[in-house]
Design an enzyme around this catalytic site. Structure first.
Site, PDB file in Angstrom:
ATOM      1  N   SER A 223       0.762  -1.175  -0.009  1.00  0.00           N
ATOM      2  CA  SER A 223       0.108  -0.045   0.234  1.00  0.00           C
ATOM      3  C   SER A 223       0.875   1.389   0.068  1.00  0.00           C
ATOM      4  CB  SER A 223      -0.913  -0.111   0.975  1.00  0.00           C
ATOM      5  OG  SER A 223      -2.040   1.011   1.080  1.00  0.00           O
TER       6      SER A 223
ATOM      7  N   ASP B 228       9.852   5.710 -10.395  1.00  0.00           N
ATOM      8  CA  ASP B 228       9.508   6.318 -11.659  1.00  0.00           C
ATOM      9  C   ASP B 228      10.155   7.922 -11.909  1.00  0.00           C
ATOM     10  OD1 ASP B 228       7.737   4.582 -12.202  1.00  0.00           O
ATOM     11  OD2 ASP B 228       5.886   5.536 -12.037  1.00  0.00           O
TER      12      ASP B 228
ATOM     13  N   LYS C 295      -0.927  -4.158  -3.133  1.00  0.00           N
ATOM     14  CA  LYS C 295      -2.109  -3.749  -2.954  1.00  0.00           C
ATOM     15  C   LYS C 295      -2.192  -2.276  -3.728  1.00  0.00           C
ATOM     16  CE  LYS C 295      -5.163  -2.520   0.984  1.00  0.00           C
ATOM     17  NZ  LYS C 295      -4.964  -0.765   0.781  1.00  0.00           N
TER      18      LYS C 295
END
Length: 459
Positions: A315, A326, A340
């Protein structure tokens, strides 16, 4: 053999009970449009926002009445309706649930950083209770429970297909009381029992340590309301421990971090990013469409960063790892994360119960959904124990008779390795990577005049 029958009057009574759960406008239209006796049924002619499947409602009412008449023990209307609500939410996904007042209060306490229990994050996987991760310095961690362990029994009661909130309530209790869990661990053929003593779980969200000169370690165990502020103080303390010098590398440890508050994850990511998108969410309602952007100012000023993850990183941990990956701000090291990628909204209800419901999915800055996929590390390092091989005795230059003495000054003593890396192979590898990057950065920063004066020889 005894038998019973359900008449159309019973079904009508069930439908009448159901209307009490609806808004007055829908209830009146439902009663007006309900077919009587054997009248052919069809879907109600209601506004599209309130279109209800009448055939399914009639089936529900029939089942409701059959249970009330024939179940082996008497069951009240209130109990049956609560079971129905729980069933609706349990059928959606493993993370949506209807919480009792106690469970709702305990969830609120856990986001504040203190609650009573064992210190594990669990989820449902194919009907089994599966451990996402144990929380640092809790009875679960001390007992050696691991991510992906399955809980087969709780105090001798089978846990298969047990509702998640009910299992959590069974495992929580007064500090000092004992509980026995039967565990099935991947790779082991036989289950085993573990006895734990419940404790007041006071989660220390952030820990820090100076591993070696110029290289810091920041551990985040769970994302709570105060996590970002604690992390900022930890970074300042690391620089102070480094005799005031800026760090040359940092390890951010998110292993076995089950997640927490979305805003806290965005704030932690913001500490290490200069600008740009951190995470965005998409759901059906307007208030579930959120974007989190980084504010100006990287607290480490671009210093190399390694993020450690594993299958217990879930999460909010995956939000941080995905954002830094990224943006190419950090090297992600370890093993694939839990996967998740959904956002749950906690809604208080007027009966002191709570509703936890999945309302959105989150995406990394490059539009990757982590749901059921997880974050894949840039460098895969599995948890392992390394055994040093005994090097055989060999002759070195210093052992030869009449060897020449070294005329240079003695080399400065090398720093002793931190105890934190002993027996922790992924952390050891992360430290080695940062040390290598620091050496490379130092050599790249040499002035041209100094670099040209380095000794060379021709062949």
């Amino acid at each position: 053999m005894s038998c019973f029958s359900i008449t159309s009057q019973h079904v009508q009574a069930g439908l009448l009970s159901l209307t009490l759960l609806l808004t007055p406008a829908v209830a009146s239209e439902l009663l007006a449009a309900t077919p009587h006796q054997d009248e052919p049924s069809s879907r109600l002619d209601l506004p599209s926002d309130y279109l209800l499947p009448l055939d399914e409602l009639r089936t529900f009412a029939e089942v409701f009445e059959r249970i009330k008449q024939a179940y082996v023990h008497p069951v009240t209307d209130a109990e049956l309706l609560e079971y129905a609500i729980r069933g609706m939410l349990d059928g959606l996904d493993p993370h949506s649930s209807y919480m009792s007042p106690d469970a709702f209060q305990q969830l609120q306490e856990s986001t504040q950083g203190e609650f009573g229990g064992l210190g594990i994050e669990i989820t449902l996987n194919d009907g089994y209770l599966e451990i996402v991760s144990p929380i640092d310095d809790t009875p679960a961690a001390a007992a050696g429970l691991q991510a992906q362990d399955r809980i087969l029994q709780i105090d001798g009661i089978a846990a298969r297909n047990l509702p998640l909130d009910e299992a959590i309530e069974m495992m929580r209790g007064p500090a000092g009381t004992e509980i026995q869990l039967t565990i099935q661990r991947p790779g082991l053929t036989q289950p085993f029992d573990v006895t734990l003593t419940r404790a007041v779980i006071q989660i220390v969200s952030v820990r820090h340590e100076l591993l070696e000169e110029d290289i810091g370690y920041l551990r985040i165990a769970q994302f709570q309301q105060r996590t970002a502020q604690e992390a900022e103080r930890a970074l300042a303390a690391l620089q102070q421990a480094n005799q005031g010098r800026p760090l040359q590398g940092l390890i951010l440890d998110l292993r076995n971090n089950p997640g927490g508050i979305l805003q806290a994850a965005a704030d932690i990511s913001d500490l290490f990013l200069e600008s740009g998108l951190i995470v965005y969410t998409e759901g059906r309602l307007p208030d579930t469409q959120m974007r989190f952007e980084a504010s100006a100012g990287d607290r480490l000023a671009g210093v190399p960063l390694v993020v450690l993850i594993n299958s217990g990183s879930a999460s909010a941990s995956e939000i941080v790892a995905g954002a830094l990956q990224d943006h190419r701000r950090a090297v992600i090291m370890g093993s694939a994360s839990f996967g998740k990628g959904s956002v749950q909204t906690i809604l208080p209800l007027n009966n002191n119960y709570g509703l936890k419901m999945t309302t959105a999915l989150y995406y990394t800055p490059l539009g990757r959904s982590i749901q059921n996929q997880g974050i894949q590390p840039d460098i895969e390092v599995q948890a392992a124990q390394i055994t040093l091989l005994q090097e055989g005795r060999s002759t070195r230059e210093a052992d030869l008779p009449r060897h020449l003495e070294n005329q240079q000054l003695p080399a400065s003593a090398q720093p002793r390795p931190s105890r934190a890396t002993q027996g922790d192979y992924p952390l050891h590898e992360a430290l080695n990577l940062l040390k290598g990057l620091a050496i490379f950065r130092a050599s790249s920063a040499l002035p041209a005049s100094e670099a040209s004066s380095l000794p060379s020889r021709s062949h």
